[in-house]
Design a protein around this motif. Structure first.
Motif, PDB file in Angstrom:
ATOM      1  N   ALA A   1       0.831  -1.203   0.000  1.00  0.00           N
ATOM      2  CA  ALA A   1       0.000   0.000   0.000  1.00  0.00           C
ATOM      3  C   ALA A   1       0.865   1.253   0.000  1.00  0.00           C
ATOM      4  CB  ALA A   1      -0.943  -0.005   1.205  1.00  0.00           C
ATOM      5  N   SER A   2       1.962   1.224   0.736  1.00  0.00           N
ATOM      6  CA  SER A   2       2.886   2.362   0.734  1.00  0.00           C
ATOM      7  C   SER A   2       3.538   2.527  -0.628  1.00  0.00           C
ATOM      8  CB  SER A   2       3.972   2.168   1.799  1.00  0.00           C
ATOM      9  OG  SER A   2       3.423   2.209   3.089  1.00  0.00           O
ATOM     10  N   ALA A   3       3.999   1.413  -1.195  1.00  0.00           N
ATOM     11  CA  ALA A   3       4.655   1.461  -2.502  1.00  0.00           C
ATOM     12  C   ALA A   3       3.695   1.982  -3.572  1.00  0.00           C
ATOM     13  CB  ALA A   3       5.177   0.080  -2.884  1.00  0.00           C
ATOM     14  N   ALA A   4       2.430   1.549  -3.495  1.00  0.00           N
ATOM     15  CA  ALA A   4       1.435   2.004  -4.471  1.00  0.00           C
ATOM     16  C   ALA A   4       1.175   3.500  -4.327  1.00  0.00           C
ATOM     17  CB  ALA A   4       0.132   1.221  -4.305  1.00  0.00           C
ATOM     18  N   ALA A   5       1.107   3.975  -3.081  1.00  0.00           N
ATOM     19  CA  ALA A   5       0.862   5.399  -2.849  1.00  0.00           C
ATOM     20  C   ALA A   5       2.004   6.254  -3.387  1.00  0.00           C
ATOM     21  CB  ALA A   5       0.662   5.660  -1.360  1.00  0.00           C
ATOM     22  N   ILE A   6       3.229   5.743  -3.293  1.00  0.00           N
ATOM     23  CA  ILE A   6       4.396   6.478  -3.779  1.00  0.00           C
ATOM     24  C   ILE A   6       4.534   6.325  -5.294  1.00  0.00           C
ATOM     25  CG2 ILE A   6       6.944   6.483  -3.720  1.00  0.00           C
ATOM     26  CD1 ILE A   6       6.609   5.782  -0.685  1.00  0.00           C
ATOM     27  N   GLY A   7       4.088   5.179  -5.810  1.00  0.00           N
ATOM     28  CA  GLY A   7       4.188   4.929  -7.245  1.00  0.00           C
ATOM     29  C   GLY A   7       5.457   4.210  -7.641  1.00  0.00           C
ATOM     30  N   CYS A   8       5.979   3.380  -6.739  1.00  0.00           N
ATOM     31  CA  CYS A   8       7.201   2.625  -7.026  1.00  0.00           C
ATOM     32  C   CYS A   8       6.832   1.309  -7.702  1.00  0.00           C
ATOM     33  CB  CYS A   8       7.992   2.360  -5.752  1.00  0.00           C
ATOM     34  SG  CYS A   8       9.503   1.404  -6.051  1.00  0.00           S
ATOM     35  N   THR A   9       6.975   1.247  -9.023  1.00  0.00           N
ATOM     36  CA  THR A   9       6.605   0.026  -9.738  1.00  0.00           C
ATOM     37  C   THR A   9       7.573  -1.111  -9.440  1.00  0.00           C
ATOM     38  OG1 THR A   9       7.817   0.725 -11.730  1.00  0.00           O
ATOM     39  CG2 THR A   9       5.474   1.296 -11.599  1.00  0.00           C
ATOM     40  N   TRP A  10       8.837  -0.789  -9.143  1.00  0.00           N
ATOM     41  CA  TRP A  10       9.783  -1.850  -8.791  1.00  0.00           C
ATOM     42  C   TRP A  10       9.332  -2.535  -7.495  1.00  0.00           C
ATOM     43  CZ3 TRP A  10      12.805  -4.242  -5.339  1.00  0.00           C
ATOM     44  CH2 TRP A  10      13.725  -5.186  -5.827  1.00  0.00           C
ATOM     45  N   CYS A  11       8.981  -1.748  -6.501  1.00  0.00           N
ATOM     46  CA  CYS A  11       8.567  -2.316  -5.211  1.00  0.00           C
ATOM     47  C   CYS A  11       7.257  -3.088  -5.333  1.00  0.00           C
ATOM     48  CB  CYS A  11       8.442  -1.216  -4.168  1.00  0.00           C
ATOM     49  SG  CYS A  11      10.012  -0.424  -3.764  1.00  0.00           S
TER      50      CYS A  11
END
Length: 200
Positions: free
Chosen positions: A69-79
């Motif tokens: 959820a954090s990665a999605a909010a930031i927009g990190c496609t790698w994560c």
């Protein structure tokens, strides 16, 4: 495209990390190669991630949902890509992982999972928008030790995702190798390692 070369000088340390990464994950992790331009940053990050991997008070599936959820909010496609692969190895259903970016509209999640993802998003906002009632609800459900671990894991994922996104790192195709075409429902390619050894 990455904003830094992913082919640092192949010192003995880098060769060892490349070997370990291929053996554990099937490919060389791009965040490792990006950080390898600064040996101290690479080693410090790797040691830190190994220590984080020893945190065991929080249910691993809740931890995975918070991280994604954090990665999605930031927009990190790698994560998101790597997190999907790892989380399938922890038994999280495809539907729950696939719906993380739209979790508020999805029916895939239990109330506690929804609170965990809401907390992750609130912590990831700038400035954070955590509300007292949500934090208290999670503390009551999880207990103090797991609540502290959840909070710290979200902060760690913010570090990972913001670093990778700023360096221009994108999906390496881990998700594509997760669900085997034509396999029985629920059959997945199992990760052999975890995020901690990757240093990301």
């Amino acid at each position: 495209m990455a904003r830094i070369s992913l082919t640092p000088d192949r010192t003995p340390l880098i060769r060892i990390m490349e070997w370990y990464s291929r053996r554990t994950y099937g490919k060389v992790l791009e965040p490792l190669m990006a950080l390898a331009h600064n040996r101290r940053v690479l080693l410090t990050t790797s040691r830190f991630e190994l220590s984080v991997g020893r945190w065991k008070k929080l249910d691993p599936q809740l931890k995975a949902l918070a991280e994604m959820a954090s990665a999605a909010a930031i927009g990190c496609t790698w994560c998101m890509d790597f997190g999907y692969w790892l989380s399938r190895g922890h038994g999280l259903p495809h539907e729950k992982l696939q719906d993380v970016p739209v979790w508020r509209e999805s029916r895939a999640y239990a109330p506690l999972e929804r609170d965990v993802m809401a907390y992750a998003e609130a912590m990831t906002a700038t400035p954070p928008t955590v509300e007292d009632d949500l934090a208290e609800r999670l503390r009551q459900r999880l207990g103090d030790a797991a609540f502290v671990e959840l909070t710290s894991m979200i902060a760690v994922e913010n570090l990972r995702s913001r670093t990778n996104a700023a360096l221009g790192l994108h999906s390496q195709g881990f998700k594509d190798s997760c669900d085997i075409p034509g396999a029985a429902p629920g059959a997945t390619a199992r990760p052999q390692g975890d995020r901690t050894a990757a240093g990301q």
